[in-house]
Design an enzyme around this catalytic site. Structure first.
Site, PDB file in Angstrom:
ATOM      1  N   GLY A  55       5.651   0.859   0.845  1.00  0.00           N
ATOM      2  CA  GLY A  55       5.863   2.214   0.400  1.00  0.00           C
ATOM      3  C   GLY A  55       4.635   3.193   0.092  1.00  0.00           C
ATOM      4  O   GLY A  55       4.889   4.123  -0.855  1.00  0.00           O
ATOM      5  N   ASP A 116       3.061   3.896  10.047  1.00  0.00           N
ATOM      6  CA  ASP A 116       2.083   2.987  10.076  1.00  0.00           C
ATOM      7  C   ASP A 116       2.464   1.588  10.161  1.00  0.00           C
ATOM      8  O   ASP A 116       1.957   0.676   9.654  1.00  0.00           O
ATOM      9  CB  ASP A 116       1.440   3.112   8.503  1.00  0.00           C
ATOM     10  CG  ASP A 116       0.234   2.312   8.218  1.00  0.00           C
ATOM     11  OD1 ASP A 116      -0.662   2.354   9.104  1.00  0.00           O
ATOM     12  OD2 ASP A 116      -0.151   1.625   7.233  1.00  0.00           O
ATOM     13  N   LYS A 156      -0.046   4.332  14.151  1.00  0.00           N
ATOM     14  CA  LYS A 156      -0.757   3.314  14.266  1.00  0.00           C
ATOM     15  C   LYS A 156      -0.843   2.647  15.483  1.00  0.00           C
ATOM     16  O   LYS A 156       0.479   2.574  16.104  1.00  0.00           O
ATOM     17  CB  LYS A 156      -0.772   2.251  12.988  1.00  0.00           C
ATOM     18  CG  LYS A 156      -1.628   1.294  13.374  1.00  0.00           C
ATOM     19  CD  LYS A 156      -1.962   0.491  12.040  1.00  0.00           C
ATOM     20  CE  LYS A 156      -0.613  -0.322  11.337  1.00  0.00           C
ATOM     21  NZ  LYS A 156      -0.869  -0.889  10.210  1.00  0.00           N
TER      22      LYS A 156
END
Length: 206
Positions: A55, A116, A156
Site C-alpha cells: 500500500g 507497481d 512497472k
C-alpha cells in the site's frame, strides 16, 4: 562487492526513509519521482492503484489528494493495517476476474492509473520477464478501458520485457508514451517503468 541477495536484504537509504515516513515500502519514492517529472497529480484526482499491496503507492496518493478525490486500490492481498482513509476504496481480488473488473469500473472513469505490481519471481530472468509482460498487458487494458480522456498511466516492467512493443501500443492510446527509470530503483534491479501521458479521445469506431 556485496551480493545481490545481501543488497536486497539490507535496508538502503530509501527503505529507511520509507519506514521513517510511515510508508509500507520504499517503492513510494518511485511514484513520487515520476509525479515530479510528469505531473500526475491533479485537483480532485480519481486514481486507480493496481496490484497495490502492501500500500505504499496508495498511501502516497491519499496523502497528496488535492481537494476532493478518491483512490481505488486493488490487490489479491490485503493492504497494510495502517493504510486507511476516508477517500480510499479497497477491493481485494484477482484483477483478471470479471467481477473485480466490473467493481473497479463502477468507480471510474479515472484520471490516473498506476501499477507497481511485480510477479512472483523465480530467479530465472526469462520466466520472470514473461510474467512481468502479462502484468503490463493487464495494466494497459485497465488504462485503455477505465481512464478518462487526458488521463495518465504508469506501469512497472522488467527490462527486456518487450518495452518497445508496449510503447508502440501505448502511443495509440496516449499523446505521449515513454520509458523512465526512477533513481529510487535499486541499482542492480532490472525493473523500469512505462509512462503514458494524456489519453487520447476515443473515436466513434472504438
Amino acid at each position: 562487492m556485496p551480493s545481490k541477495q545481501n543488497s536486497y536484504s539490507k535496508p538502503d537509504f530509501w527503505s529507511q526513509k520509507a519506514f521513517k515516513e510511515g510508508y509500507p515500502a520504499r517503492s513510494v519514492y518511485k511514484l513520487q519521482e515520476m509525479d515530479a517529472k510528469f505531473s500526475f497529480l491533479k485537483k480532485n484526482l480519481k486514481a486507480l492503484d493496481l496490484g497495490s499491496a502492501p500500500g505504499s503507492w496508495t498511501t502516497w496518493l491519499l496523502r497528496n489528494l488535492q481537494g476532493g478525490g478518491k483512490v481505488v486500490s486493488v490487490d489479491l492481498n490485503p493492504l497494510a493495517k495502517n493504510v486507511t482513509g476516508a477517500d480510499l476504496v479497497f477491493l481485494q481480488g484477482d484483477l483478471l476476474s470479471a467481477e473485480i473488473r466490473a467493481q473497479v469500473k463502477e468507480h471510474g472513469p479515472f484520471d490516473l492509473v498506476v501499477c507497481d505490481a511485480a510477479p512472483l519471481t523465480t530467479g530465472n530472468r526469462t520466466v520472470d520477464t514473461a510474467r512481468s509482460k502479462s502484468l503490463v498487458e493487464m495494466a494497459i487494458w485497465y488504462a485503455q478501458d477505465m481512464l478518462r480522456a487526458g488521463g495518465n498511466f504508469c506501469v512497472k516492467i522488467f527490462q527486456n520485457g518487450d518495452q518497445q512493443n508496449f510503447l508502440r501500443q501505448m502511443r495509440e492510446i496516449f499523446s505521449t508514451a515513454k520509458g523512465f527509470k526512477p533513481q529510487a530503483c535499486r541499482q542492480e534491479s532490472f525493473e523500469t517503468y512505462l509512462v503514458g501521458l494524456s489519453k487520447k479521445e476515443k473515436t466513434e469506431s472504438e
